[in-house]
Design an enzyme around this catalytic site. Structure first.
Site, short mmCIF file in Angstrom:
data_model
loop_
_atom_site.label_atom_id
_atom_site.label_comp_id
_atom_site.label_asym_id
_atom_site.label_seq_id
_atom_site.Cartn_x
_atom_site.Cartn_y
_atom_site.Cartn_z
N GLU A 30 0.82 -1.21 0.00
CA GLU A 30 0.00 0.00 0.00
C GLU A 30 0.85 1.26 0.00
OE1 GLU A 30 -3.10 0.01 -0.51
OE2 GLU A 30 -3.84 -1.96 0.05
N ASP A 49 -4.37 -9.99 -8.34
CA ASP A 49 -4.74 -9.06 -9.41
C ASP A 49 -3.61 -8.20 -9.98
OD1 ASP A 49 -4.63 -7.74 -6.98
OD2 ASP A 49 -6.68 -6.98 -7.04
N GLU A 82 -18.33 -7.28 -2.94
CA GLU A 82 -16.97 -7.82 -2.87
C GLU A 82 -16.90 -9.23 -3.46
OE1 GLU A 82 -14.11 -5.44 -0.65
OE2 GLU A 82 -15.05 -5.35 -2.61
N GLU A 139 -12.60 -0.46 -10.00
CA GLU A 139 -12.11 -1.36 -11.05
C GLU A 139 -13.02 -1.46 -12.27
OE1 GLU A 139 -9.55 -2.03 -7.71
OE2 GLU A 139 -11.74 -1.96 -7.82
N THR A 183 -1.47 0.97 -10.14
CA THR A 183 -2.70 0.31 -9.71
C THR A 183 -3.52 1.15 -8.74
OG1 THR A 183 -3.58 -1.87 -9.07
CG2 THR A 183 -1.79 -0.96 -7.72
#
Length: 538
Positions: free
Chosen positions: A82, A223, A316, A337, A440
């Protein structure tokens, strides 16, 4: 577009008013909380969005605030993943956009600058995590002390393979190869440990390289590893990274794809383990569009869009056979996304269905999520209960992608017809010509910038050797014009005379481009920049 702009400012202004300097806004109680390390994270994450919306003055103000207020030398346990995508990525993007935002950049930009130094400092705090037998990093690092002695060695695949975009950019801008080296080593370690049928699992022990969670799919935990193979290949023009992705893509199609959905399977056997769609998987159609597989991308996107229309958001987890949410996974934290995929596909196809998704997203978020102090995470899409959190990615990604979907003239969409030329110590450099690579967390990186600060190693060594010899000869009073001419590799004797006598006259004759010269500067000027050997007062 204007509704999206209003969404941004409703959230952003309430963050500043009620939550800053904490990481995130708590919109139900109108206060703030630290979540990822006490970096004023929402401010960093929202910075490039401000410029995309055209707010130059606020961009400039926030840059000053961040320079004065953010400290990475703190005793905090931070997520390596992160911190990289949000902090390092956000600072790099803002650094590369600084000149466009009207900031008076320092000499040497984009190869130097305060935001670049901050990004490098943050990234260096993460490097101890990569000191493992496999080269795959730990998931958490203490910013002051490094990896804690009792830290778990189990890290998710995405937490290992999501560094090449930011770290390669850092290496190219700073000249320090360590960042790109560790990112590549981690990528290759995952590749080396794929199963015999070509799949990777969800979590791996970074010390022993044993797979702990053996579910293979394209969603949570995996991902952005696949995303960064493609984006890293584009950013670096790297055929090896692209070939790795294409091999994975074959295995993914063979074992996980069913009727344009992607399921979760056992990584060694290929048997279905979870017939679910996760909201994080909605980036996949956008990734498919980047490799030119637009038809398959659209079919999968339309599957995901049906789920959005069913609930007004993406839960989710969604059970595909049952056509409904999964217990305790009914929430929608305003993730970007599906909108991200919509913008890639819209740029490729101009299909109006994609604009309809954008409109639906604006309607849903405003109707369900908007509260007095911002926008709240949706705890349960079935009854629209809310949670007291607004993740920083809402302003970094969700709002940004929505705005760009409805703003076709934005500078981010530049097709190369407009660009800036910058003079760096290493030559002439073209910037802001488009082709931005989003990390991302939706922080745009200008791929051209990676070519602004490069000099070949041989060139660096030869310059250093030449400088040493120059000083040695000068010390011994043996630096003749003949030797100077030889060392100039094509410079005229007059040119070297001008340079060594203080540079009172500028070279009137253009030199040929030898190994030691660059297109925008003559040989002696380049030495003056790199080593301050010669002075040119004109």
């Amino acid at each position: 577009r204007e509704r999206v702009r209003a969404m941004f400012y409703h959230a952003y202004e309430h963050y500043l008013e009620s939550a800053f300097p904490y990481d995130e806004l708590r919109p139900l109680t109108c206060d703030g909380q630290d979540t990822w390390g006490s970096f004023s994270l929402t401010l960093i994450d929202a910075l490039d969005t401000l410029l995309i919306l055209g707010n130059v003055s606020e961009f400039q103000r926030v840059v000053t605030v961040l320079q004065e207020g953010v400290d990475f030398d703190v005793d905090v346990n931070a997520s390596v993943f992160e911190t990289n995508i949000r902090v390092v990525g956000g600072l790099l993007s803002a650094h590369l956009l600084s000149k466009k935002a009207g900031i008076e950049v320092e000499v040497g930009w984009p190869c130097s600058g305060p935001l670049l130094r901050m990004a490098e400092e943050a990234a260096r705090k993460l490097l101890p995590a990569f000191q493992t037998p496999t080269g795959m990093p730990y998931g958490t690092v203490n910013l002051l002390h490094g990896v804690n002695p009792g830290e778990t060695p189990v890290t998710c695949t995405a937490g290992i393979g999501t560094f090449i975009v930011e770290f390669a950019t850092l290496s190219h801008l700073t000249g320090d190869p360590v960042f790109e080296d560790v990112a590549r080593k981690a990528l290759k370690a995952l590749w080396k440990n794929r199963s015999d049928i070509g799949l990777v699992g969800n979590h791996i022990d970074v010390v022993t390289a044993k797979w702990v969670a053996q579910d293979a799919g394209i969603g949570a935990g995996v991902d952005s590893y696949f995303e960064y193979l493609v984006k890293g290949a584009i950013l670096l023009q790297d055929k090896e990274l692209m070939s790795m992705f294409l091999e994975y893509n074959k295995a993914i199609k063979n074992y996980t794809k069913f009727d344009d959905w992607y399921l979760w399977v056992q990584m060694y056997k290929g048997t279905v383990s979870m017939p679910v769609f996760q909201s994080l998987e909605a980036y996949w159609p956008g990734l498919q569009s980047l490799i030119g597989d637009v038809d398959n991308a659209m079919r999968t996107f339309l599957n995901y869009y049906t789920v959005w229309k069913q609930f007004g958001g993406l839960p989710e987890f969604y059970n595909i056979p049952q056509g409904y949410t999964v217990d305790k996974r009914e929430g929608y934290p305003l993730r970007p996304e599906l909108i991200e995929s919509a913008i890639y596909l819209y740029r490729a196809t101009r299909d109006p269905t994609l604009l309809e998704l954008g409109r639906d997203a604006v309607e849903s978020i405003e109707k369900i999520s908007k509260v007095d102090c911002g926008f709240a995470t949706i705890k349960d899409l079935r009854d629209h209960r809310l949670d007291n959190r607004m993740e920083s990615f809402f302003l970094a990604e969700t709002v940004k992608y929505l705005y760009l979907l409805f703003d076709p003239g934005n500078f981010i969409h530049n097709d190369g017809s407009d660009f800036d030329v910058v003079i760096t110590p290493y030559g002439e450099c073209v910037l802001n010509a488009g082709g931005y690579i989003f990390n991302t967390e939706a922080h745009p990186i200008d791929p051209a910038a990676l070519h602004c600060c490069r000099k070949r190693k041989e060139e660096q060594w030869e310059v250093e050797d030449l400088m040493r010899e120059f000083y040695s000869l000068k010390k011994n009073k043996k630096f003749t014009l003949k030797q100077a001419s030889e060392h100039g590799e094509g410079e005229s004797t007059k040119d070297v005379t001008d340079a060594t006598s203080g540079g009172e006259k500028r070279n009137s004759k253009k030199s040929s481009h030898s190994l030691l010269s660059c297109p925008s500067q003559s040989f002696n000027s380049k030495l003056a920049v790199l080593g301050q050997v010669f002075l040119d007062n004109t």
